[in-house]
Structures are given as structure tokens and as C-alpha cells.
Enzyme design. Structure first.
Site, PDB file in Angstrom:
ATOM      1  N   MET A 331       0.820  -1.248   0.356  1.00  0.00           N
ATOM      2  CA  MET A 331      -0.059  -0.156   0.041  1.00  0.00           C
ATOM      3  C   MET A 331       0.864   1.341   0.015  1.00  0.00           C
ATOM      4  O   MET A 331       0.593   2.168  -0.796  1.00  0.00           O
ATOM      5  CB  MET A 331      -0.870   0.110   1.306  1.00  0.00           C
ATOM      6  CG  MET A 331      -1.686   1.390   1.388  1.00  0.00           C
ATOM      7  SD  MET A 331      -3.148   1.055   0.828  1.00  0.00           S
ATOM      8  CE  MET A 331      -4.495   0.980   1.954  1.00  0.00           C
ATOM      9  N   TRP A 334       2.467   1.649  -3.281  1.00  0.00           N
ATOM     10  CA  TRP A 334       1.553   2.116  -4.422  1.00  0.00           C
ATOM     11  C   TRP A 334       1.654   3.561  -4.527  1.00  0.00           C
ATOM     12  O   TRP A 334       1.375   4.202  -5.430  1.00  0.00           O
ATOM     13  CB  TRP A 334       0.188   1.257  -3.786  1.00  0.00           C
ATOM     14  CG  TRP A 334      -1.043   1.923  -4.845  1.00  0.00           C
ATOM     15  CD1 TRP A 334      -1.313   1.571  -6.224  1.00  0.00           C
ATOM     16  CD2 TRP A 334      -1.892   3.127  -4.746  1.00  0.00           C
ATOM     17  NE1 TRP A 334      -2.207   2.451  -6.846  1.00  0.00           N
ATOM     18  CE2 TRP A 334      -2.513   3.329  -5.819  1.00  0.00           C
ATOM     19  CE3 TRP A 334      -1.788   4.311  -3.586  1.00  0.00           C
ATOM     20  CZ2 TRP A 334      -3.740   4.334  -5.972  1.00  0.00           C
ATOM     21  CZ3 TRP A 334      -2.909   4.985  -3.916  1.00  0.00           C
ATOM     22  CH2 TRP A 334      -3.870   5.167  -5.072  1.00  0.00           C
ATOM     23  N   HIS A 335       1.629   4.243  -3.421  1.00  0.00           N
ATOM     24  CA  HIS A 335       1.611   5.881  -3.191  1.00  0.00           C
ATOM     25  C   HIS A 335       2.821   6.278  -3.883  1.00  0.00           C
ATOM     26  O   HIS A 335       2.579   7.575  -4.141  1.00  0.00           O
ATOM     27  CB  HIS A 335       1.605   6.179  -1.698  1.00  0.00           C
ATOM     28  CG  HIS A 335       0.177   6.114  -1.009  1.00  0.00           C
ATOM     29  ND1 HIS A 335      -0.380   5.038  -0.671  1.00  0.00           N
ATOM     30  CD2 HIS A 335      -0.908   7.187  -1.085  1.00  0.00           C
ATOM     31  CE1 HIS A 335      -1.727   5.146  -0.108  1.00  0.00           C
ATOM     32  NE2 HIS A 335      -1.997   6.662  -0.388  1.00  0.00           N
ATOM     33  N   GLY A 336       3.811   5.711  -3.846  1.00  0.00           N
ATOM     34  CA  GLY A 336       5.169   6.247  -4.765  1.00  0.00           C
ATOM     35  C   GLY A 336       6.424   5.340  -4.465  1.00  0.00           C
ATOM     36  O   GLY A 336       6.446   4.524  -3.598  1.00  0.00           O
ATOM     37  N   PHE A 481       0.602  10.221  -7.086  1.00  0.00           N
ATOM     38  CA  PHE A 481       0.458   8.830  -6.886  1.00  0.00           C
ATOM     39  C   PHE A 481      -0.052   8.028  -7.775  1.00  0.00           C
ATOM     40  O   PHE A 481       0.048   6.644  -8.029  1.00  0.00           O
ATOM     41  CB  PHE A 481      -0.356   8.618  -5.552  1.00  0.00           C
ATOM     42  CG  PHE A 481       0.120   9.564  -4.514  1.00  0.00           C
ATOM     43  CD1 PHE A 481       1.169   9.859  -4.371  1.00  0.00           C
ATOM     44  CD2 PHE A 481      -0.807   9.973  -3.501  1.00  0.00           C
ATOM     45  CE1 PHE A 481       1.828  10.454  -3.215  1.00  0.00           C
ATOM     46  CE2 PHE A 481      -0.445  10.982  -2.420  1.00  0.00           C
ATOM     47  CZ  PHE A 481       1.044  10.788  -2.114  1.00  0.00           C
TER      48      PHE A 481
END
Length: 481
Positions: A331, A334-336, A481
């Protein structure tokens, strides 16, 4: 094209006007073409990448539905490989290459850095999740594949949600395209209210808080006190909340003007009394997606055919703890493509693990005391989690976290006095708005005149401030993102 721009407003009103006047097939073509125009405004060369994902998943879903059981998984792998392959190439290749080179150099190898220039296609993280969920849902037997390619393409590319969500499931959107609701002024008025409210959160609150955040985070960390760190954590926590929920409300409102209803993506997350509750209130479509397509499959648990509720499941085996940390690590990534985001994910995994351990002991407390204690403990910890999102480096994040546990770091202030006052007022107003909306307004429902008067005053204030602060210079944080 960004939501807080006149270009978008013109596009939206043109599409809405045509949408209600066109027949079924022409309406779908309108949505598809206008979505490509919206996306092409960012960079026209990104459109073929988007279409590859659309074409592959439309084709694979048809084949999965028709073929024998033993071949279905192989077909699903084609979808996963294509979608995740594109995501890994554009978003993570440089990150993985740099880390591999760093590790090789650490072992003594002398390898020159490889110069890679890869531009991240906007929204790829969001539409990748939508296409994967569609194919997996067909594989699971939750939905039948859509034969009409344009209809399926509208589901993936529908411009209000294309670049930053909410992350929708096919069963939520496709039936609404097929069975168009009758034209109603209510759709337009409700949609406009959502858009106006979203613009208020973005251009009035988030963009003005960002000025204070930017000033705070350029100060040398050594010169910040512990109180400064807390203040910056709260300020950025509110900035990212107003920014992203503002985007979601504009998306929800834009779709609603065409009679399409999106589920709510935020529900007063900073009123949460536990980390688990926070993930039922924050970015609900993402946490629901992670629950159904990652966390529960990792635990080999049955997935229910629903798309709301956030990260509600609480599995308590040792295996679930492993999958919890894997899930939150992914998770974060996934944001960066940066270790700071992974640290953010692991931080939340630790919070949830601790909460699982202490949750049984809370049962002896009254509900009110449990909620009160839960909020005053949970919210500061959640706010601290945003530091890696905004700090300049991983080392700065760790140094800032160490400040808050150092009693001597509370002995001075490093920022201007009005920053602390503004932060306190934002926090106070957030809870006042929550009390007003959730506790007072419902009790006024029987007194329509008072409710309508309050509504008119509120909309007038919001409209006026949006007009004053409206500008299209700041993009939404979640675009990165």
C-alpha cells in the site's frame, strides 16, 4: 486538465448538456471521446498506454468467461502481467534499478549509474486497479464480462474518476451507463453542491494551508522543536485531507451531473477512535480494494461481492499479521516509488497490530470514554504518519519522529506564533463541522425552514470564498501517486 481550472468547467458543462440530449449509443461515444480529450490534455502520448490496458482487459474477460476452468487462471495472468507490468515499468523501474545498483556497489561492484528517463503516466495507479478488479471479478464469477467495448472503455476512462479515483468497480458504474436515469434538476443541483464543496476544500483550505506547510518543511530539521513537528504533522494531515477529499467531491459531483452516482470516498477520518476505523473512513475505495484484492487473498479468506466498507476485516492469526505487513508495505509503495512511502505503510501496519492487541481490554470501558480516549490517542498518531509523505528525506522523517519523544525538544518554538493558532483553529473547526453536520443538522430535519436558511447561508459563503480563491496553479497532491 485539472478540476480547479476554467477549461475543466467548460468541458464538464458542455459534456453534461450533450449527455442529457443524446441517445444511448451516442452518449457512450461522447463519454469515451471526452474522457480521452480530458486525459490527452495532460499528455497525448499517454493515451495509447491507457488504451492497452482497456483493450487487454476487455478481451481477457471475454475469454475467461468462455473458456474451461483449467485455462482461466492463465488468462487472468495475462491481465495481471500486462497491467502490473505497465505499472512497474513506468512507476518503479528507476526505483528498483537504483536500489539494485546501490546494493551492488555496497558489495564492492563498481557499476556506473544507468540514466533512465521515464515519465509516469497520470492516473496509472488508479485505472490499473480498476482494470484489475474488473478482470478478477469476472474470474471470481461476481460479474459477467461486458460485450460492448465502448461501454467497458467508458467504465475505465470515465473522466471524473480517471486520474485520482475514487477507485470504482464495474458493477457500480456500467449498469448506470446502461440504465440512464431520467433527467432531473436534482442531479444537476446535487452535483453542483458536491463540486462547490470540493472546490472549497481544495482552493480555499488545502491550497492556503500548503503555504504554511511549505514554509515549515524548508526549515532545517535541527531547528524545529517537538511542538513544531506536531504542528507541521497536523497541518499537512489537514492539507492532504482537504486536497484529496476535495478532488473526490468534485469527481462525485461531476458524475452526479450526468446522473451517475459514485460512493463516498471520505467520511470524517479524523474523528476515528482507532486505526481500523480510520481506514474505514479514509480513501474508502482504495482500502476496500486492498481488502478484496490483496489482504483477504493473501490470507486465503473468502471475498464478499461488495465494494464498500474500507479495511474492516480483522484477522487475528499470526499469518494475518504477516499479510498485514505485506499489504501495508505494498500500500505504501503504491503511493510512490520511495522508501518513505514504504515506511508510512509499515507504520500503519504497526498501529493496527498494536490496536489488535489492546482492543479486548477496551471492552470494560463505557462507549463514550472508549471513543474519547480512542480519538485523542489515534488522531495524533495518524498525523505523525504523514511526516514521511511530506519530509524531504527518510532521514528527515526519522529525525522529526525522534523529536516528539525527546522531552528536551519541547523547550522552544521554531515557527511564527500564528502558525500554532491557525493549526488549532483548523482542528477546532473540523470537529465543529462534524458536530454540526452529523449531530445537529439531522435533528433539524423536521424544521425545514431553518435547514433551508442555513443551507442558503452556507452555500453563499462557500461560493463567495471559492470565487475569491479560485486559481488553477496548484495540482492535487494525489496526482503524483
Amino acid at each position: 486538465m485539472i478540476f480547479n481550472s476554467l477549461t475543466y468547467i467548460l468541458l464538464l458543462f458542455l459534456v453534461v448538456a450533450l449527455y442529457w440530449s443524446l441517445p444511448y449509443k451516442a452518449r457512450l461515444i461522447l463519454i469515451f471521446i471526452s474522457s480521452l480529450v480530458f486525459y490527452g490534455f495532460w499528455k497525448i502520448s499517454f493515451i495509447p498506454i491507457l488504451l492497452i490496458s482497456v483493450i487487454v482487459d476487455w478481451w481477457v474477460a471475454q475469454k475467461i468467461y468462455k473458456c474451461q476452468k483449467k485455462h482461466r487462471f492463465s488468462l487472468l495472468l495475462i491481465s495481471l502481467t500486462t497491467n502490473l507490468g505497465l505499472l512497474v515499468y513506468f512507476k518503479y523501474l528507476i526505483f528498483f534499478a537504483n536500489n539494485a545498483l546501490g546494493f551492488a556497489n555496497l558489495l564492492g561492484a563498481e557499476i556506473d549509474p544507468i540514466a533512465l528517463k521515464i515519465i509516469l503516466p497520470l492516473g496509472i495507479s488508479f485505472y490499473t486497479f480498476q482494470t484489475i478488479s474488473y478482470t478478477v471479478d469476472v474470474y471470481r464469477g461476481f460479474i459477467k464480462p461486458e460485450k460492448d467495448f465502448i461501454l467497458f472503455a467508458c467504465y475505465v476512462t470515465f473522466f471524473p474518476q480517471l486520474v485520482a479515483g475514487p477507485i470504482l468497480r464495474a458493477k457500480e458504474v456500467i449498469p448506470q451507463f446502461v440504465n440512464r436515469s431520467s433527467f432531473s434538476l436534482d442531479h444537476l443541483m446535487i452535483g453542483l453542491r458536491f463540486i462547490l464543496f470540493g472546490l472549497f476544500l481544495k482552493v480555499v483550505l488545502a491550497d492556503n494551508i500548503s503555504i504554511l506547510v511549505d514554509r515549515g518543511f524548508i526549515i532545517n530539521v535541527a531547528d524545529l522543536s517537538a511542538i513544531d513537528v506536531w504542528t507541521l504533522a497536523f497541518l499537512f494531515g489537514f492539507q492532504i485531507y482537504f486536497d484529496f477529499s476535495g478532488y473526490s467531491y468534485i469527481a462525485i459531483g461531476s458524475a452526479r451531473m450526468m446522473g451517475i452516482v459514485f460512493p463516498n470516498n471520505f467520511n470524517f477520518p479524523y474523528i476515528s477512535s482507532s486505526p481500523k476505523e480510520f481506514w474505514q473512513r479514509w480513501h474508502i475505495s482504495l482500502s476496500s480494494w486492498i481488502r478484496d484484492y490483496l489482504y483477504l487473498p493473501l490470507n486465503k479468506k473468502k471475498v464478499e461481492n461488495r465494494s464498500v466498507g474500507g479495511f474492516k476485516k480483522s484477522l487475528k492469526s499470526s499469518g494475518s499479521n504477516k499479510s498485514l505487513f505485506i499489504t501495508w508495505g505494498i500500500m505504501g509503495l503504491w503511493h510512490g516509488a520511495n522508501w518513505t512511502f514504504v515506511i508510512w505503510g509499515i507504520y500503519h501496519a504497526i498501529l493496527i497490530s498494536i490496536y489488535r492487541f489492546i482492543e479486548p481490554s477496551k471492552r470494560n470501558l463505557s462507549h463514550r470514554l472508549r471513543s474519547f480516549l480512542g480519538i485523542i490517542i489515534t488522531i495524533p498518531l495518524i498525523m505523525l504518519s504523514w511526516i514521511p509523505f511530506r519530509a524531504n528525506s527518510l532521514s528527515d522523517s526519522i529525525e522529526m519522529w525522534l523529536k516528539v519523544i525527546n522531552p528536551f525538544a519541547y523547550l522552544w518554538l521554531g515557527m511564527r506564533e500564528n502558525v500554532y493558532l491557525i493549526t488549532f483553529l483548523i482542528l477546532l473547526n473540523f470537529y465543529l463541522v462534524y458536530l454540526f453536520k452529523e449531530k445537529i443538522i439531522p435533528k433539524l430535519n423536521s424544521k425545514k425552514l431553518i435547514t433551508i436558511s442555513l443551507d442558503i447561508v452556507l452555500i453563499t459563503i462557500i461560493f463567495s470564498t471559492v470565487v475569491i480563491f479560485f486559481r488553477s496553479i496548484n495540482q492535487f497532491i494525489y496526482f503524483q501517486f
